[in-house]
Scaffold this motif. Structure first.
Motif, PDB file in Angstrom:
ATOM      1  N   LEU A   8      -3.522 -40.450  95.466  1.00 28.92           N
ATOM      2  CA  LEU A   8      -2.080 -40.558  96.020  1.00 28.92           C
ATOM      3  C   LEU A   8      -1.550 -39.568  96.762  1.00 28.92           C
ATOM      4  O   LEU A   8      -1.472 -38.457  96.146  1.00 28.92           O
ATOM      5  N   PRO A   9      -0.529 -39.823  97.578  1.00 26.52           N
ATOM      6  CA  PRO A   9      -0.060 -38.700  98.217  1.00 26.52           C
ATOM      7  C   PRO A   9       0.963 -38.094  97.082  1.00 26.52           C
ATOM      8  O   PRO A   9       1.471 -38.829  96.285  1.00 26.52           O
ATOM      9  N   ALA A  10       1.228 -36.638  97.155  1.00 22.61           N
ATOM     10  CA  ALA A  10       2.385 -36.093  96.201  1.00 22.61           C
ATOM     11  C   ALA A  10       3.633 -36.321  96.441  1.00 22.61           C
ATOM     12  O   ALA A  10       4.460 -35.285  96.675  1.00 22.61           O
ATOM     13  N   ASP A  11       4.230 -37.494  97.126  1.00 22.09           N
ATOM     14  CA  ASP A  11       5.569 -37.567  97.528  1.00 22.09           C
ATOM     15  C   ASP A  11       5.919 -39.027  97.004  1.00 22.09           C
ATOM     16  O   ASP A  11       5.326 -39.646  96.427  1.00 22.09           O
ATOM     17  N   ALA A  12       7.262 -39.244  97.722  1.00 26.69           N
ATOM     18  CA  ALA A  12       7.881 -40.541  97.442  1.00 26.69           C
ATOM     19  C   ALA A  12       6.975 -41.532  97.908  1.00 26.69           C
ATOM     20  O   ALA A  12       7.448 -42.812  97.215  1.00 26.69           O
ATOM     21  N   ARG A  50       8.051 -36.684  90.536  1.00 30.03           N
ATOM     22  CA  ARG A  50       9.360 -35.869  90.408  1.00 30.03           C
ATOM     23  C   ARG A  50       9.357 -34.620  89.686  1.00 30.03           C
ATOM     24  O   ARG A  50      10.021 -33.818  89.793  1.00 30.03           O
ATOM     25  N   HIS A  51       8.285 -34.637  88.872  1.00 35.22           N
ATOM     26  CA  HIS A  51       8.116 -33.470  87.820  1.00 35.22           C
ATOM     27  C   HIS A  51       6.853 -32.510  88.008  1.00 35.22           C
ATOM     28  O   HIS A  51       7.020 -31.565  87.364  1.00 35.22           O
ATOM     29  N   ALA A  52       6.005 -32.730  88.543  1.00 33.77           N
ATOM     30  CA  ALA A  52       4.735 -32.033  88.776  1.00 33.77           C
ATOM     31  C   ALA A  52       4.821 -30.772  89.556  1.00 33.77           C
ATOM     32  O   ALA A  52       3.992 -29.944  89.690  1.00 33.77           O
ATOM     33  N   ARG A  53       5.990 -30.871  90.416  1.00 35.90           N
ATOM     34  CA  ARG A  53       6.228 -29.806  91.449  1.00 35.90           C
ATOM     35  C   ARG A  53       4.789 -29.571  92.467  1.00 35.90           C
ATOM     36  O   ARG A  53       4.357 -28.462  92.590  1.00 35.90           O
ATOM     37  N   SER A  78      -1.942 -31.790  89.088  1.00 34.57           N
ATOM     38  CA  SER A  78      -2.107 -30.447  88.714  1.00 34.57           C
ATOM     39  C   SER A  78      -0.621 -29.914  88.122  1.00 34.57           C
ATOM     40  O   SER A  78      -0.588 -28.508  88.277  1.00 34.57           O
ATOM     41  N   GLY A  79       0.203 -30.415  87.732  1.00 32.72           N
ATOM     42  CA  GLY A  79       1.612 -30.129  87.304  1.00 32.72           C
ATOM     43  C   GLY A  79       1.383 -29.272  86.043  1.00 32.72           C
ATOM     44  O   GLY A  79       0.506 -29.409  85.361  1.00 32.72           O
ATOM     45  N   PRO A  80       2.655 -28.781  85.522  1.00 30.35           N
ATOM     46  CA  PRO A  80       2.447 -27.897  84.343  1.00 30.35           C
ATOM     47  C   PRO A  80       2.479 -28.736  83.061  1.00 30.35           C
ATOM     48  O   PRO A  80       2.322 -28.187  81.897  1.00 30.35           O
ATOM     49  N   GLY A  81       2.733 -29.984  83.019  1.00 29.61           N
ATOM     50  CA  GLY A  81       2.832 -30.897  82.010  1.00 29.61           C
ATOM     51  C   GLY A  81       4.191 -30.941  81.356  1.00 29.61           C
ATOM     52  O   GLY A  81       5.272 -30.530  82.021  1.00 29.61           O
ATOM     53  N   PHE A  82       4.182 -31.463  79.990  1.00 28.88           N
ATOM     54  CA  PHE A  82       5.665 -31.551  79.554  1.00 28.88           C
ATOM     55  C   PHE A  82       5.120 -32.053  77.981  1.00 28.88           C
ATOM     56  O   PHE A  82       4.249 -31.907  77.660  1.00 28.88           O
ATOM     57  N   ASP A  83       6.377 -31.741  77.163  1.00 27.26           N
ATOM     58  CA  ASP A  83       6.491 -32.198  75.765  1.00 27.26           C
ATOM     59  C   ASP A  83       6.717 -33.527  75.571  1.00 27.26           C
ATOM     60  O   ASP A  83       7.971 -33.849  75.945  1.00 27.26           O
ATOM     61  N   PRO A  84       5.934 -34.158  75.260  1.00 28.68           N
ATOM     62  CA  PRO A  84       6.408 -35.774  75.161  1.00 28.68           C
ATOM     63  C   PRO A  84       7.112 -35.983  74.068  1.00 28.68           C
ATOM     64  O   PRO A  84       8.053 -37.119  73.994  1.00 28.68           O
ATOM     65  N   ASP A  85       7.253 -35.259  73.101  1.00 25.82           N
ATOM     66  CA  ASP A  85       8.580 -35.464  72.109  1.00 25.82           C
ATOM     67  C   ASP A  85       9.841 -35.080  72.490  1.00 25.82           C
ATOM     68  O   ASP A  85      10.772 -35.624  71.804  1.00 25.82           O
ATOM     69  N   THR A  86      10.061 -34.464  73.716  1.00 28.24           N
ATOM     70  CA  THR A  86      11.330 -34.089  74.136  1.00 28.24           C
ATOM     71  C   THR A  86      11.671 -34.928  75.130  1.00 28.24           C
ATOM     72  O   THR A  86      12.821 -35.101  75.615  1.00 28.24           O
TER      73      THR A  86
END
Length: 131
Positions: A8-12, A50-53, A78-86
């Motif tokens: 998928l394209p990395a855009d809207a 939105r978040h993977a930059r 390939s984004g940096p990931g996130f903390d699912p608890d927060t």
């Protein structure tokens, strides 16, 4: 029974492209399983956008596997990931519901991190079956 991978394209445009890709599996699932899968894929792909930059030359990978019991979906970027608890709804309650919905709807879900981040989930193929 029904398997596909799509970049998928990395855009809207990505969430709509993901929903179009899922349409082919509609006849293979009962209504609830299809709608749950569609909602969760839309949320996870939107999170990637939105978040993977991601840059314009990168993509979001969607993998769907349907067997006799369940739908297994993985969304990778390939984004940096996130903390699912927060991670959760924003203060304005208009955004950030993706993981909350995932926790409530999916039979199972998880996150794999290495050079990429993959969020996966499973839903029962037929509402009469447990995943």
């Amino acid at each position: 029974m029904f398997d596909f991978d799509v970049s998928l394209p990395a855009d809207a445009r990505a969430p709509a492209a993901a929903r179009r890709a899922l349409e082919g599996m509609r006849p293979s699932l009962d209504r609830r399983a299809f709608e749950e899968t569609m909602l969760l894929v839309s949320e996870l792909v939107t999170n990637s956008v939105r978040h993977a930059r991601l840059s314009a030359n990168e993509s979001i990978e969607l993998r769907v596997r349907v067997d006799t019991r369940q739908v297994h979906v993985a969304v990778t970027d390939s984004g940096p990931g996130f903390d699912p608890d927060t991670a959760g709804p924003a203060r304005n309650l208009e955004a950030g519901w993706g993981l909350t919905l995932l926790r409530r709807i999916a039979a199972r879900w998880g996150i794999h991190r290495n050079d990429e981040t993959t969020v996966w989930f499973e839903v029962a193929r037929d509402t009469g079956l447990s995943a």
